[in-house]
Design an enzyme around this catalytic site. Structure first.
Site, mmCIF file in Angstrom:
data_model
loop_
_atom_site.group_PDB
_atom_site.id
_atom_site.type_symbol
_atom_site.label_atom_id
_atom_site.label_comp_id
_atom_site.label_asym_id
_atom_site.label_seq_id
_atom_site.Cartn_x
_atom_site.Cartn_y
_atom_site.Cartn_z
ATOM 1 C CD GLU A 1 19.040 14.201 66.492
ATOM 2 O OE1 GLU A 1 19.427 13.085 66.816
ATOM 3 O OE2 GLU A 1 18.678 15.054 67.309
ATOM 4 C CE LYS B 1 17.292 12.208 73.157
ATOM 5 N NZ LYS B 1 16.069 12.116 72.369
ATOM 6 C CG HIS C 1 18.321 17.536 70.715
ATOM 7 N ND1 HIS C 1 17.000 17.275 70.977
ATOM 8 C CD2 HIS C 1 18.882 16.355 70.348
ATOM 9 C CE1 HIS C 1 16.770 15.980 70.772
ATOM 10 N NE2 HIS C 1 17.898 15.403 70.394
ATOM 11 C CD GLU D 1 14.602 15.392 73.086
ATOM 12 O OE1 GLU D 1 15.505 15.450 73.949
ATOM 13 O OE2 GLU D 1 14.342 14.354 72.458
ATOM 14 C CG ASN E 1 21.354 13.461 73.313
ATOM 15 O OD1 ASN E 1 21.532 13.763 74.498
ATOM 16 N ND2 ASN E 1 20.387 13.992 72.584
ATOM 17 N N GLY F 1 13.051 9.137 69.266
ATOM 18 C CA GLY F 1 12.442 8.456 70.405
ATOM 19 C C GLY F 1 11.128 7.768 70.081
ATOM 20 C CB SER G 1 14.431 5.508 65.983
ATOM 21 O OG SER G 1 13.452 6.167 66.765
HETATM 22 P P1 PGA Z 1 16.683 8.566 69.694
HETATM 23 O O1 PGA Z 1 17.156 10.068 69.972
HETATM 24 O O2 PGA Z 1 17.851 7.800 69.162
HETATM 25 O O3 PGA Z 1 16.196 8.055 71.018
HETATM 26 O O4 PGA Z 1 15.580 8.644 68.663
HETATM 27 C C1 PGA Z 1 18.032 10.745 69.092
HETATM 28 C C2 PGA Z 1 18.306 12.135 69.599
HETATM 29 O O5 PGA Z 1 17.371 12.804 70.044
HETATM 30 O O6 PGA Z 1 19.462 12.616 69.574
#
Ligand code: PGA
Length: 265
Positions: A178, A18, A106, A108, A16, A184, A224
């Site tokens: 998640e 983003k 997601h 976010e 992903n 992140g 992460s």
């Molecule tokens: P990350 O993001 O691996 O940077 O923690 C995962 C995601 O939001 O899909």
């Protein structure tokens, strides 16, 4: 574009991106990734990349020109087929670009753009209608985990986001667990905690949609994921893949995650 048979729960590693990589950077990244992966890797693992909308056509062209079996994915979609929705992208537009997987819900999008379970459910249904596979995200905040509410939060998200879907369809889905506090942040859920929640999700699917759906649905862990922790996470029986953010921007790191099996003890 075709939905994939998932009864063998072949691992799915998804990148992903983003809001990173313009279309020039996207082309370079996917070319380097394709160079790093072999036919053996694709036999063992399904791989998808989810660039921003503006990159999709460019990445599609690279993958098709070189016959690279990396699936194209999107990060979001609108639930309506067409209409006066300025700035939005319809499911049919993604299907025309040979998009295979669409991330819906997601954290976010839920947190920053107000997506509710009801909206996520409508998006999942819209994606399925176009014969693409939704990757339906769920996960708890740190406060919810500390208050002992992680499992009930995820249960509510699964019930709401997958409402009105048949057992057959649920078996073909991808669910991404998640935990929001791990996205992140460099914090990863321990492989035991991640396994426990993914097993919980599978039991929720079993209770509501039955044994066959629970056995077939693919459950990813995200938050992460890095080359260093992927092998242990992927060794867990109920973790069938990874949704990778930051580490998917670097094709070498992402290829090492895809190749988790080579680093397993
Ligand atoms: P990350 O993001 O691996 O940077 O923690 C995962 C995601 O939001 O899909």
């Amino acid at each position: 574009m075709a939905r994939q048979a998932t009864s063998d729960r072949k691992p799915l590693i998804s990148g992903n991106w983003k809001m990173h990589h313009n279309h020039f950077e996207a082309i370079q990244t996917v070319q380097k990734l394709a160079y790093a992966l072999t036919a053996d890797d694709y036999d063992e693992v399904d791989v998808s990349v989810h660039p921003p909308f503006t990159d999709l056509r460019s990445v599609q062209t690279v993958l098709q020109a070189d016959d690279v079996p990396i699936a194209l994915g999107a990060q979001n979609v609108h639930q309506e087929e067409k209409g006066a929705f300025t700035g939005e992208v319809a499911p049919g537009m993604l299907a025309k670009l040979d998009v295979t997987y669409v991330i819906v819900g997601h954290s976010e999008r839920r947190e920053l753009f107000g997506e509710t379970d009801e909206i996520v459910n409508a998006k999942a249904i819209a994606v399925l209608k176009e014969n693409m596979t939704p990757i339906v995200c769920c996960g708890e905040t740190l406060e919810e985990r500390q208050a002992g509410q992680a499992e009930s939060k995820v249960a509510a998200q699964i019930a709401g986001s997958l409402a009105n879907l048949t057992a057959e369809v649920v078996g073909e889905l991808v669910i991404a667990y998640e935990p929001i506090w791990a996205i992140g942040t460099g914090e990863t859920a321990s492989s035991d905690d991640a396994q426990q929640m993914c097993a919980h999700i599978r039991s929720l699917v079993k209770d509501q949609w039955g044994d066959a759906a629970a056995a077939a649905v693919r459950i990813q862990y995200g938050g992460s994921v890095k080359p260093g922790n992927a092998p242990e996470l992927m060794a867990q029986p109920d973790i069938d893949g990874a949704l990778v953010g930051g580490a998917s921007l670097d094709p070498d790191d992402f290829a090492r995650i895809v190749n988790f099996r080579l680093y397993q003890a």
